[in-house]
Design a protein around this motif. Structure first.
Motif, PDB file in Angstrom:
ATOM      1  N   GLU A   1       4.832  58.673  72.358  1.00  0.00           N
ATOM      2  CA  GLU A   1       5.776  59.167  73.348  1.00  0.00           C
ATOM      3  C   GLU A   1       7.069  58.359  73.227  1.00  0.00           C
ATOM      4  O   GLU A   1       7.043  57.206  72.791  1.00  0.00           O
ATOM      5  N   TYR A   2       8.157  58.959  73.663  1.00  0.00           N
ATOM      6  CA  TYR A   2       9.450  58.316  73.465  1.00  0.00           C
ATOM      7  C   TYR A   2      10.247  58.294  74.769  1.00  0.00           C
ATOM      8  O   TYR A   2      10.003  59.063  75.695  1.00  0.00           O
ATOM      9  N   ASP A   3      11.216  57.370  74.799  1.00  0.00           N
ATOM     10  CA  ASP A   3      12.095  57.194  75.954  1.00  0.00           C
ATOM     11  C   ASP A   3      13.477  57.669  75.543  1.00  0.00           C
ATOM     12  O   ASP A   3      14.312  56.885  75.103  1.00  0.00           O
ATOM     13  N   SER A   4      13.703  58.980  75.671  1.00  0.00           N
ATOM     14  CA  SER A   4      14.925  59.573  75.126  1.00  0.00           C
ATOM     15  C   SER A   4      16.179  59.124  75.854  1.00  0.00           C
ATOM     16  O   SER A   4      17.266  59.123  75.271  1.00  0.00           O
ATOM     17  N   ASP A   5      16.061  58.720  77.140  1.00  0.00           N
ATOM     18  CA  ASP A   5      17.264  58.298  77.863  1.00  0.00           C
ATOM     19  C   ASP A   5      17.390  56.783  77.976  1.00  0.00           C
ATOM     20  O   ASP A   5      18.297  56.271  78.615  1.00  0.00           O
ATOM     21  N   GLY A   6      16.455  56.060  77.358  1.00  0.00           N
ATOM     22  CA  GLY A   6      16.564  54.607  77.292  1.00  0.00           C
ATOM     23  C   GLY A   6      16.468  53.903  78.631  1.00  0.00           C
ATOM     24  O   GLY A   6      16.998  52.804  78.791  1.00  0.00           O
ATOM     25  N   ASP A   7      15.753  54.504  79.587  1.00  0.00           N
ATOM     26  CA  ASP A   7      15.652  53.862  80.902  1.00  0.00           C
ATOM     27  C   ASP A   7      14.357  53.070  81.077  1.00  0.00           C
ATOM     28  O   ASP A   7      14.045  52.611  82.169  1.00  0.00           O
ATOM     29  N   GLY A   8      13.620  52.924  79.969  1.00  0.00           N
ATOM     30  CA  GLY A   8      12.399  52.125  80.024  1.00  0.00           C
ATOM     31  C   GLY A   8      11.176  52.892  80.462  1.00  0.00           C
ATOM     32  O   GLY A   8      10.113  52.295  80.670  1.00  0.00           O
ATOM     33  N   THR A   9      11.270  54.204  80.591  1.00  0.00           N
ATOM     34  CA  THR A   9      10.147  55.030  81.030  1.00  0.00           C
ATOM     35  C   THR A   9       9.899  56.134  80.015  1.00  0.00           C
ATOM     36  O   THR A   9      10.838  56.845  79.615  1.00  0.00           O
ATOM     37  N   CYS A  10       8.642  56.289  79.592  1.00  0.00           N
ATOM     38  CA  CYS A  10       8.303  57.351  78.649  1.00  0.00           C
ATOM     39  C   CYS A  10       8.650  58.710  79.239  1.00  0.00           C
ATOM     40  O   CYS A  10       8.491  58.939  80.445  1.00  0.00           O
ATOM     41  N   ASP A  11       9.102  59.622  78.377  1.00  0.00           N
ATOM     42  CA  ASP A  11       9.532  60.936  78.842  1.00  0.00           C
ATOM     43  C   ASP A  11       8.447  61.662  79.629  1.00  0.00           C
ATOM     44  O   ASP A  11       8.742  62.410  80.566  1.00  0.00           O
ATOM     45  N   SER A  12       7.170  61.464  79.251  1.00  0.00           N
ATOM     46  CA  SER A  12       6.088  62.215  79.893  1.00  0.00           C
ATOM     47  C   SER A  12       5.916  61.865  81.362  1.00  0.00           C
ATOM     48  O   SER A  12       5.383  62.655  82.132  1.00  0.00           O
ATOM     49  N   ILE A  13       6.362  60.665  81.756  1.00  0.00           N
ATOM     50  CA  ILE A  13       6.240  60.265  83.163  1.00  0.00           C
ATOM     51  C   ILE A  13       7.603  59.975  83.774  1.00  0.00           C
ATOM     52  O   ILE A  13       7.698  59.436  84.875  1.00  0.00           O
ATOM     53  N   ASP A  14       8.662  60.332  83.052  1.00  0.00           N
ATOM     54  CA  ASP A  14      10.024  60.089  83.518  1.00  0.00           C
ATOM     55  C   ASP A  14      10.368  61.083  84.620  1.00  0.00           C
ATOM     56  O   ASP A  14      10.334  62.297  84.405  1.00  0.00           O
ATOM     57  N   ILE A  15      10.685  60.589  85.806  1.00  0.00           N
ATOM     58  CA  ILE A  15      11.004  61.494  86.911  1.00  0.00           C
ATOM     59  C   ILE A  15      12.379  62.115  86.753  1.00  0.00           C
ATOM     60  O   ILE A  15      12.671  63.137  87.375  1.00  0.00           O
ATOM     61  N   CYS A  16      13.221  61.494  85.938  1.00  0.00           N
ATOM     62  CA  CYS A  16      14.576  62.007  85.722  1.00  0.00           C
ATOM     63  C   CYS A  16      14.908  61.982  84.233  1.00  0.00           C
ATOM     64  O   CYS A  16      15.692  61.134  83.783  1.00  0.00           O
ATOM     65  N   PRO A  17      14.318  62.867  83.439  1.00  0.00           N
ATOM     66  CA  PRO A  17      14.613  62.868  81.996  1.00  0.00           C
ATOM     67  C   PRO A  17      16.105  63.005  81.741  1.00  0.00           C
ATOM     68  O   PRO A  17      16.773  63.852  82.328  1.00  0.00           O
ATOM     69  N   GLY A  18      16.613  62.132  80.897  1.00  0.00           N
ATOM     70  CA  GLY A  18      18.025  62.173  80.557  1.00  0.00           C
ATOM     71  C   GLY A  18      18.919  61.418  81.509  1.00  0.00           C
ATOM     72  O   GLY A  18      20.123  61.327  81.300  1.00  0.00           O
TER      73      GLY A  18
END
Length: 261
Positions: A180-197
């Motif tokens: 899994e990757y952190d596309s917005d660089g906020d330290g949270t994996c995209d799959s559990i990111d509440i605010c992708p991007g």
């Protein structure tokens, strides 16, 4: 009497000679009078009436393909429930299969597989006389007379092996497709990111609600368009009033206040 002793000696010697197996092997209970079958010590098992076939496309020890003299065994706990000597020359299109046996009700099959149980696998390295726990690329539950395809059996642990992934597993040696990757660089994996991007922790107005979760709306409970879910007032409330009228002429006036600038 001497001839009887000689005959007895010949029988014992012949039996001993023909039942000899290499070091670290034992004679299998599947041997016959005419055929001696030698099997790695820990891989001894019986052939049961219930069985399932597991087809193996690749078997390796830390990425190195096993040799034709090596073995693959299947276990239910510590009970061996099937084994095969690896020999691509005798396999169909380089795909070897191992029969894994189930409990058929006979005493010899006590501890063998039951429906929906998952077999464990081990590899025996003949040249090193070493047993290794092995991990299948997919977990397939045992059912009688079923067939399964295992793309890879390896001593490596499965996990994410991409160091750029946010769930990189430094102990894994085989990729299981779970990266899994952190596309917005906020330290949270995209799959559990509440605010992708967006930054999950940015709260511009300090109201304890991060910006990406803010809901704009009218926050005045007396307004006709009141939004109970709103966290930021959009200053766009509307109101309705009931005005009593009587028969005949009515004089009604309204005062409209300007919006606050």
């Amino acid at each position: 009497m001497k001839s009887i002793q000689n005959i007895l000696f010949i029988i014992i010697f012949s039996s001993f000679s023909f039942s000899q197996c290499p070091d670290n092997y034992i004679e299998s209970n599947q041997s016959t009078i005419n055929t001696i079958i030698c099997i790695p010590t820990l891989f001894e098992h019986s052939i049961a009436l219930q069985q399932a076939g597991y087809l193996l496309f690749q078997v390796d020890i830390e990425g190195i393909l096993i040799d034709n003299n090596d073995w693959v065994g299947a276990f239910n706990g510590e009970q061996c429930v099937g084994a095969i000597q690896w020999n691509l020359n005798e396999c169909n299109n380089d795909v070897c299969s191992i029969n894994i046996y189930g409990n058929d009700g006979n005493e010899y099959s006590n501890g063998y597989m039951l429906p929906e149980e998952y077999p464990d696998f081990r590899i025996y390295d003949h040249s090193e006389n070493m047993y290794y726990s092995a991990n299948p690329s997919s977990q397939e539950p045992w059912f009688n007379f079923s067939f399964y395809f295992i793309n890879r059996l390896t001593t490596f642990e499965y996990g994410c092996i991409d160091s750029n992934a946010c769930n990189f597993d430094s102990l894994a040696g085989a990729d299981d497709g779970s990266c899994e990757y952190d596309s917005d660089g906020d330290g949270t994996c995209d799959s559990i990111d509440i605010c992708p991007g967006e930054d999950d922790f940015l709260d511009t107005d300090g109201d304890m609600v991060v910006d990406c979760m803010e809901i704009l709306g009218c926050m005045d409970s007396s307004a006709s368009n009141y939004n109970s879910d709103a966290t930021d007032d959009n200053q766009d409330c509307t109101y309705s009033f009931d005005i009593d009228h009587h028969p005949g002429a009515n004089l009604v006036s309204y005062l409209i206040l300007p919006l606050d600038e």
